[in-house]
Motif scaffolding. Structure first.
Motif, PDB file in Angstrom:
ATOM      1  N   GLU A  25      33.767  34.207  47.782  1.00 27.30           N
ATOM      2  CA  GLU A  25      34.028  32.827  47.376  1.00 27.30           C
ATOM      3  C   GLU A  25      32.830  32.307  46.583  1.00 27.30           C
ATOM      4  OE1 GLU A  25      35.280  28.420  48.980  1.00 27.30           O
ATOM      5  OE2 GLU A  25      34.643  29.914  50.447  1.00 27.30           O
ATOM      6  N   PHE A  26      33.107  31.767  45.389  1.00 22.36           N
ATOM      7  CA  PHE A  26      32.058  31.236  44.518  1.00 22.36           C
ATOM      8  C   PHE A  26      32.295  29.750  44.291  1.00 22.36           C
ATOM      9  CE2 PHE A  26      32.493  35.705  43.219  1.00 22.36           C
ATOM     10  CZ  PHE A  26      31.173  36.128  43.249  1.00 22.36           C
ATOM     11  N   ILE A  27      31.218  29.074  43.868  1.00 29.26           N
ATOM     12  CA  ILE A  27      31.352  27.677  43.433  1.00 29.26           C
ATOM     13  C   ILE A  27      30.603  27.521  42.116  1.00 29.26           C
ATOM     14  CG2 ILE A  27      29.358  26.885  44.810  1.00 29.26           C
ATOM     15  CD1 ILE A  27      31.005  24.261  45.263  1.00 29.26           C
ATOM     16  N   LEU A  28      31.238  26.837  41.157  1.00 26.45           N
ATOM     17  CA  LEU A  28      30.587  26.619  39.854  1.00 26.45           C
ATOM     18  C   LEU A  28      29.396  25.695  40.034  1.00 26.45           C
ATOM     19  CD1 LEU A  28      33.564  26.024  37.381  1.00 26.45           C
ATOM     20  CD2 LEU A  28      32.049  28.020  37.476  1.00 26.45           C
ATOM     21  N   GLU A  29      28.281  26.040  39.399  1.00 29.61           N
ATOM     22  CA  GLU A  29      27.073  25.219  39.549  1.00 29.61           C
ATOM     23  C   GLU A  29      27.237  23.865  38.859  1.00 29.61           C
ATOM     24  OE1 GLU A  29      24.523  26.650  41.809  1.00 29.61           O
ATOM     25  OE2 GLU A  29      23.199  27.138  40.138  1.00 29.61           O
ATOM     26  N   ASP A  30      28.088  23.817  37.783  1.00 29.05           N
ATOM     27  CA  ASP A  30      28.239  22.531  37.094  1.00 29.05           C
ATOM     28  C   ASP A  30      29.187  21.594  37.850  1.00 29.05           C
ATOM     29  OD1 ASP A  30      30.814  23.442  36.535  1.00 29.05           O
ATOM     30  OD2 ASP A  30      30.378  23.988  34.471  1.00 29.05           O
ATOM     31  N   GLY A  31      29.773  22.088  38.938  1.00 29.58           N
ATOM     32  CA  GLY A  31      30.616  21.246  39.791  1.00 29.58           C
ATOM     33  C   GLY A  31      31.924  20.819  39.150  1.00 29.58           C
ATOM     34  N   GLN A  32      32.251  21.414  38.001  1.00 21.31           N
ATOM     35  CA  GLN A  32      33.487  20.990  37.315  1.00 21.31           C
ATOM     36  C   GLN A  32      34.732  21.506  38.026  1.00 21.31           C
ATOM     37  OE1 GLN A  32      33.595  21.884  33.166  1.00 21.31           O
ATOM     38  NE2 GLN A  32      31.956  20.458  32.679  1.00 21.31           N
ATOM     39  N   ASP A  33      35.806  20.783  37.823  1.00 22.17           N
ATOM     40  CA  ASP A  33      37.110  21.156  38.348  1.00 22.17           C
ATOM     41  C   ASP A  33      37.537  22.465  37.666  1.00 22.17           C
ATOM     42  OD1 ASP A  33      39.600  21.085  39.340  1.00 22.17           O
ATOM     43  OD2 ASP A  33      40.320  19.367  38.179  1.00 22.17           O
ATOM     44  N   LEU A  34      37.805  23.507  38.440  1.00 16.96           N
ATOM     45  CA  LEU A  34      38.225  24.782  37.830  1.00 16.96           C
ATOM     46  C   LEU A  34      39.712  24.972  38.086  1.00 16.96           C
ATOM     47  CD1 LEU A  34      37.168  27.365  36.369  1.00 16.96           C
ATOM     48  CD2 LEU A  34      37.230  28.454  38.601  1.00 16.96           C
ATOM     49  N   ARG A  35      40.488  24.839  37.039  1.00 20.82           N
ATOM     50  CA  ARG A  35      41.941  25.001  37.198  1.00 20.82           C
ATOM     51  C   ARG A  35      42.374  26.336  36.644  1.00 20.82           C
ATOM     52  NH1 ARG A  35      44.927  19.675  37.921  1.00 20.82           N
ATOM     53  NH2 ARG A  35      43.187  18.374  38.546  1.00 20.82           N
ATOM     54  N   PHE A  36      43.155  27.045  37.410  1.00 22.01           N
ATOM     55  CA  PHE A  36      43.633  28.354  36.954  1.00 22.01           C
ATOM     56  C   PHE A  36      44.993  28.621  37.575  1.00 22.01           C
ATOM     57  CE2 PHE A  36      40.773  28.713  40.558  1.00 22.01           C
ATOM     58  CZ  PHE A  36      41.479  29.464  41.469  1.00 22.01           C
ATOM     59  N   SER A  37      45.723  29.545  36.975  1.00 18.30           N
ATOM     60  CA  SER A  37      47.059  29.870  37.475  1.00 18.30           C
ATOM     61  C   SER A  37      47.026  31.234  38.141  1.00 18.30           C
ATOM     62  CB  SER A  37      48.057  29.960  36.324  1.00 18.30           C
ATOM     63  OG  SER A  37      48.095  28.771  35.636  1.00 18.30           O
ATOM     64  N   PRO A  38      47.926  31.468  39.099  1.00 22.49           N
ATOM     65  CA  PRO A  38      48.022  32.801  39.699  1.00 22.49           C
ATOM     66  C   PRO A  38      48.216  33.858  38.623  1.00 22.49           C
ATOM     67  CG  PRO A  38      49.384  31.241  40.911  1.00 22.49           C
ATOM     68  CD  PRO A  38      48.885  30.516  39.692  1.00 22.49           C
ATOM     69  N   GLY A  39      47.421  34.910  38.672  1.00 25.33           N
ATOM     70  CA  GLY A  39      47.536  35.992  37.688  1.00 25.33           C
ATOM     71  C   GLY A  39      46.488  35.910  36.591  1.00 25.33           C
ATOM     72  N   GLN A  40      45.796  34.759  36.477  1.00 22.60           N
ATOM     73  CA  GLN A  40      44.711  34.664  35.488  1.00 22.60           C
ATOM     74  C   GLN A  40      43.459  35.338  36.036  1.00 22.60           C
ATOM     75  OE1 GLN A  40      44.684  30.299  34.450  1.00 22.60           O
ATOM     76  NE2 GLN A  40      44.811  31.193  32.411  1.00 22.60           N
ATOM     77  N   PHE A  41      42.466  35.526  35.169  1.00 19.76           N
ATOM     78  CA  PHE A  41      41.253  36.224  35.610  1.00 19.76           C
ATOM     79  C   PHE A  41      40.008  35.608  34.998  1.00 19.76           C
ATOM     80  CE2 PHE A  41      42.525  38.188  31.647  1.00 19.76           C
ATOM     81  CZ  PHE A  41      41.340  38.487  30.995  1.00 19.76           C
ATOM     82  N   ASN A  42      38.872  35.931  35.586  1.00 18.37           N
ATOM     83  CA  ASN A  42      37.544  35.568  35.080  1.00 18.37           C
ATOM     84  C   ASN A  42      36.833  36.820  34.605  1.00 18.37           C
ATOM     85  OD1 ASN A  42      37.008  32.789  35.375  1.00 18.37           O
ATOM     86  ND2 ASN A  42      36.562  33.004  37.559  1.00 18.37           N
ATOM     87  N   MET A  43      35.840  36.649  33.751  1.00 20.82           N
ATOM     88  CA  MET A  43      34.871  37.704  33.485  1.00 20.82           C
ATOM     89  C   MET A  43      33.624  37.333  34.294  1.00 20.82           C
ATOM     90  SD  MET A  43      36.373  39.775  31.293  1.00 20.82           S
ATOM     91  CE  MET A  43      35.042  40.807  30.708  1.00 20.82           C
ATOM     92  N   LEU A  44      33.237  38.183  35.226  1.00 17.68           N
ATOM     93  CA  LEU A  44      32.027  37.944  36.023  1.00 17.68           C
ATOM     94  C   LEU A  44      30.931  38.863  35.516  1.00 17.68           C
ATOM     95  CD1 LEU A  44      33.181  37.673  39.764  1.00 17.68           C
ATOM     96  CD2 LEU A  44      33.126  35.910  37.996  1.00 17.68           C
ATOM     97  N   GLY A  45      29.736  38.315  35.300  1.00 25.71           N
ATOM     98  CA  GLY A  45      28.672  39.126  34.724  1.00 25.71           C
ATOM     99  C   GLY A  45      27.345  38.964  35.422  1.00 25.71           C
ATOM    100  N   LEU A  46      26.545  40.022  35.338  1.00 21.37           N
ATOM    101  CA  LEU A  46      25.178  39.981  35.858  1.00 21.37           C
ATOM    102  C   LEU A  46      24.255  40.482  34.763  1.00 21.37           C
ATOM    103  CD1 LEU A  46      26.248  41.245  39.290  1.00 21.37           C
ATOM    104  CD2 LEU A  46      24.771  39.261  39.013  1.00 21.37           C
ATOM    105  N   PRO A  47      23.134  39.793  34.544  1.00 21.68           N
ATOM    106  CA  PRO A  47      22.246  40.151  33.448  1.00 21.68           C
ATOM    107  C   PRO A  47      21.867  41.628  33.504  1.00 21.68           C
ATOM    108  CG  PRO A  47      21.510  38.130  34.511  1.00 21.68           C
ATOM    109  CD  PRO A  47      22.635  38.667  35.340  1.00 21.68           C
ATOM    110  N   GLY A  48      22.008  42.295  32.360  1.00 23.33           N
ATOM    111  CA  GLY A  48      21.625  43.704  32.274  1.00 23.33           C
ATOM    112  C   GLY A  48      22.701  44.672  32.723  1.00 23.33           C
ATOM    113  N   ALA A  49      23.719  44.180  33.430  1.00 23.13           N
ATOM    114  CA  ALA A  49      24.762  45.079  33.959  1.00 23.13           C
ATOM    115  C   ALA A  49      26.054  44.989  33.167  1.00 23.13           C
ATOM    116  CB  ALA A  49      25.028  44.758  35.421  1.00 23.13           C
ATOM    117  N   GLY A  50      26.319  43.843  32.563  1.00 21.53           N
ATOM    118  CA  GLY A  50      27.569  43.650  31.823  1.00 21.53           C
ATOM    119  C   GLY A  50      28.517  42.757  32.597  1.00 21.53           C
ATOM    120  N   GLU A  51      29.782  42.869  32.238  1.00 24.19           N
ATOM    121  CA  GLU A  51      30.787  41.982  32.835  1.00 24.19           C
ATOM    122  C   GLU A  51      31.977  42.802  33.337  1.00 24.19           C
ATOM    123  OE1 GLU A  51      31.354  37.897  30.677  1.00 24.19           O
ATOM    124  OE2 GLU A  51      31.205  39.479  29.199  1.00 24.19           O
ATOM    125  N   ALA A  52      32.705  42.234  34.284  1.00 21.91           N
ATOM    126  CA  ALA A  52      33.942  42.862  34.769  1.00 21.91           C
ATOM    127  C   ALA A  52      35.039  41.804  34.823  1.00 21.91           C
ATOM    128  CB  ALA A  52      33.715  43.456  36.154  1.00 21.91           C
TER     129      ALA A  52
END
Ligand SMILES: Cc1cc2nc3c(=O)[nH]c(=O)nc-3n(C[C@H](O)[C@H](O)[C@H](O)COP(=O)(O)OP(=O)(O)OC[C@H]3O[C@@H](n4cnc5c(N)ncnc54)[C@H](O)[C@@H]3O)c2cc1C
Ligand code: FES
Length: 275
Positions: A25-52
């Motif tokens: 479970e994550f929380i956005l640091e900017d505290g903004q409302d995150l709206r998404f639909s079932p089946g959508q996705f994020n790109m999660l990244g870590l510096p130097g490693a890339g994104e998934a």
């Protein structure tokens, strides 16, 4: 709105699911409302490693900047996410993609078929259907894993199995080890007949390995389900997430933008899928 630019999110909590999979479970640091639909996705990244690319496994909660991804350790990025401790941060872009055809499913029977980690993007769809239960007719979930120990969302599986609002069928390739769930032995395709669904008026949503989606879709069509109401969620290596780099292209379609959910006829004609 899609956010092609990076934002930071903080890890709040980790829920182990299986030996190689956990829900984060994550929380956005900017505290903004995150709206998404079932089946959508994020790109999660870590510096130097890339994104998934990672599907949301939670339902969007209006007014909240929290979200959950259920992640199986595969390599670089997912391996580093596994090492994160609550309070640590990563980079997020998204939400991306089209999501499941929720509006098309109104008034229909719904059949959900998931294999392994494929239950992650199906979970918010099922939660949505349960929330809006009066908008749909029959609701069936068939979930298969290799062994009982590889079944994610064990608590949810137990809860859904108790509920009258959804019919559940859980199956494993090998009945090894203990499980409190009523498990059948065999592939998901062995349990897809006699479900009591209205074949011409059912929306089927499938997520799992490509070969499994192929056999499930073909089985449904042979039974008389309408192919344009069969939907699959495709997985491809992704880089930009915004239909610019071409990494995720299948024929003329960009999985990141036109998908990841496609109707079966839309994706079947492309040679670089096994569908
Ligand atoms: C739309 C979408 C949604 C996804 N949702 C989830 C999810 O909810 N949970 C989850 O655990 N995973 C999900 N995945 C898969 C996830 O993106 C990959 O496991 C992840 O990108 C691997 O990154 P890595 O850096 O950890 O591994 P890498 O070090 O990049 O790769 C490790 C190994 O996995 C292979 N690999 C990596 N990504 C893919 C891929 N997309 N297709 C085929 N082989 C691949 C590599 O070739 C390599 O052999 C999703 C993928 C897509 C496209
Ligand atoms: S990830 Fe770049 S085009 Fe889809």
């Amino acid at each position: 709105m899609d956010h092609p630019h990076y934002r930071t999110a903080r890890l709040v909590e980790v829920q182990p699911e299986t030996a190689d999979t956990s829900s984060y479970e994550f929380i956005l640091e900017d505290g903004q409302d995150l709206r998404f639909s079932p089946g959508q996705f994020n790109m999660l990244g870590l510096p130097g490693a890339g994104e998934a690319a990672l599907s949301f496994s939670s339902l969007s909660a209006p007014g909240s900047s929290r979200f959950v991804h259920t992640i199986r350790r595969a390599g670089n990025v997912t391996g580093l996410i596994e090492e994160l401790q609550p309070g640590q941060r990563l980079m997020v872009r998204g939400p991306f993609g089209n999501g499941w055809p929720i509006e098309q499913a109104v008034g229909c029977d719904i059949l959900l078929v998931a294999g392994g980690i494929g239950l992650a993007p199906i979970r918010p769809l099922l939660l949505h259907c349960l929330e809006k239960r009066n908008r749909i007719r029959n609701l069936v979930l068939i979930f298969g894993a290799r062994t009982p120990g590889e079944m994610i969302f064990q608590q949810d599986l137990a809860t859904w199995q108790e509920q009258d609002e959804v019919t559940t069928i859980y199956c494993v390739d090998r009945l090894s080890g203990e499980s409190s769930l009523p498990l059948r032995q065999g592939l998901v395709t062995h349990f897809m007949e006699g479900l009591g669904l209205d074949l011409r008026n059912t929306v089927a949503c499938i997520c799992g390995p490509e070969i499994m989606m192929r056999f499930v879709a073909r089985n449904l069509m042979l039974q008389g389900y309408r192919e344009e109401r069969i939907f699959v969620s495709m997985e491809r290596r992704m880089r930009c997430g915004t239909a610019h780099c071409g990494h995720c292209q299948i024929g003329s379609k960009f999985v990141c933008q036109d998908g990841p959910v496609f109707s079966y006829p839309d994706i079947q004609r492309f040679a670089d899928t096994v569908l």
